[in-house]
Design an enzyme around this catalytic site. Structure first.
Site, PDB file in Angstrom:
ATOM      1  CB  SER A   8      -0.926   0.016   1.224  1.00 52.11           C
ATOM      2  OG  SER A   8      -0.177   0.044   2.429  1.00 52.11           O
ATOM      3  CG  ASP A  12      -0.697   7.252   7.210  1.00 52.05           C
ATOM      4  OD1 ASP A  12      -1.343   6.515   6.442  1.00 52.05           O
ATOM      5  OD2 ASP A  12       0.399   6.937   7.696  1.00 52.05           O
ATOM      6  CB  SER A  36     -19.068  10.638  17.876  1.00 54.69           C
ATOM      7  OG  SER A  36     -18.349  11.689  17.269  1.00 54.69           O
ATOM      8  CG  ASN A 194       1.137  -7.538  15.373  1.00 49.03           C
ATOM      9  OD1 ASN A 194       0.433  -8.551  15.438  1.00 49.03           O
ATOM     10  ND2 ASN A 194       0.619  -6.358  15.074  1.00 49.03           N
ATOM     11  CG  LEU A 223       7.612 -10.156  20.746  1.00 52.67           C
ATOM     12  CD1 LEU A 223       8.571 -10.874  21.686  1.00 52.67           C
ATOM     13  CD2 LEU A 223       6.381 -11.010  20.467  1.00 52.67           C
ATOM     14  N   GLY A 224       6.170  -5.430  20.380  1.00 55.07           N
ATOM     15  CA  GLY A 224       5.970  -4.118  20.980  1.00 55.07           C
ATOM     16  C   GLY A 224       7.114  -3.758  21.913  1.00 55.07           C
ATOM     17  CG  ASP A 256       5.054   0.042   8.152  1.00 57.73           C
ATOM     18  OD1 ASP A 256       4.688  -1.150   8.207  1.00 57.73           O
ATOM     19  OD2 ASP A 256       4.263   0.986   8.009  1.00 57.73           O
TER      20      ASP A 256
END
Length: 326
Positions: A8, A12, A36, A194, A223-224, A256
């Site tokens: 893609s 953003d 909202s 992930n 794994l963050g 990324d």
């Protein structure tokens, strides 16, 4: 190594919600959600998984080939990517649709709610990797989130052309069928997910962890804050910690950037542990900024981070490749 990054390319729209999503969800009303959120900020940034990864690789002087579909509104974005070392000669420009849009809201716990409008990305399946390979011979094809048909086609073409490929289905796992997941993964030299995606991939494919490892060369799971785990069949798992104490401005594009650093290092012939360390250092750069291409790669700063977190040997190995003294 000449790397083609398929996937893609998007704009953003990043919003910050000052509260916590979990506080707005009523457990007994989850079947009838109507919410909202009033956000504090809106940032419009360049993005898309393939473009983000290519941007990072370009910053590390790999000159990646970006392969994706965009709209006629891409001109300014294309100039930006070219200025940052990305080959855009294989980008397909649609006459019918605008470039894809990613709309993401992040709460104070770094949880995210997002929507993605495909736009021109729906035409990515029209891109023929044979033509890309004829224009500039490829050593690796990374298949990242894209139109599902394009992901399958580009994976099949990489096999037909005998080009090693890396599978990064990540955000598209929710849309892919089991057969598509199995097709995308089988034979991959590298598989990126992930931790949540690793479970979803197994569920979609109907495979166990061991069965996935039977079909790929190396499985890299981010794994963050806990770093990254690297699995290979018949070998103990390798875990590399993340860069600690990074002030999180925005998590968009962190994975990324990891892929950029990791693939750059393995293309230089460095060990997977060193590759994961560079990937984690790249991730820290993105995490500390708003926007997935708002960071600047300064080799001295990158090496300083690696040296502080992973030691002098890791920094020395990378210094030679980054053209800087250890």
């Amino acid at each position: 190594m000449r790397i083609a990054v398929t996937g893609s390319i998007a704009t953003d729209h990043l919003m910050a919600f000052p509260g916590r999503f979990v506080d707005q969800l009523l457990p007994d009303q989850l079947e009838h959600v109507s919410l909202s959120f009033l956000v504090d900020t809106l940032q419009v940034r360049r993005g898309g998984v393939a473009a983000n990864i290519a941007f990072g690789l370009g910053g590390l002087l790999l000159e990646p080939v970006l392969v994706g579909a965009v709209g006629p509104d891409f001109a300014e974005y294309e100039v930006w990517l070219k200025e940052h070392g990305v080959d855009t000669g294989s980008v397909y420009v649609s006459c019918e649709h605008q470039t894809a849009r990613f709309m993401c809201m992040t709460d104070q716990d770094s949880n995210q709610i997002a929507a993605f409008y495909a736009g021109a990305m729906a035409e990515a399946g029209r891109i023929d990797l044979r033509g890309v390979h004829d224009r500039t011979p490829l050593d690796l094809v990374l298949v990242s989130p894209n139109d599902p048909g394009a992901m399958v086609r580009h994976t099949e073409q990489a096999r037909e052309l005998g080009i090693p490929f890396a599978a990064d289905p990540s955000q598209q796992l929710a849309r892919l069928t089991g057969a598509e997941v199995r097709s995308l993964v089988t034979g991959a030299r590298w598989l990126f997910t992930n931790e949540y995606e690793s479970a979803l991939l197994r569920e979609r494919a109907g495979w166990s962890h061991a069965e996935v490892l039977d079909r790929v060369g190396t499985w890299v799971t981010t794994l963050g804050a806990q770093g990254v785990r690297i699995d290979r069949k018949g070998e103990p798992a390798l875990t590399v910690p993340a860069v600690p104490d990074v002030h999180a401005e925005d998590p968009t594009g962190v994975g990324d950037a990891f892929r950029s650093g990791f693939l750059a290092a393995v293309s230089w012939g460095l060990a997977m542990e060193t590759a994961a360390q560079l990937g984690c250092a790249m991730s820290a750069l993105v995490l500390a900024t708003v926007g997935s291409q708002a960071y600047e790669i300064r080799p001295e700063r990158l090496l300083a981070t690696v040296r502080a977190v992973y030691g002098g040997r890791a920094a020395g190995l990378l210094a030679a490749k980054l053209g800087r003294p250890a």
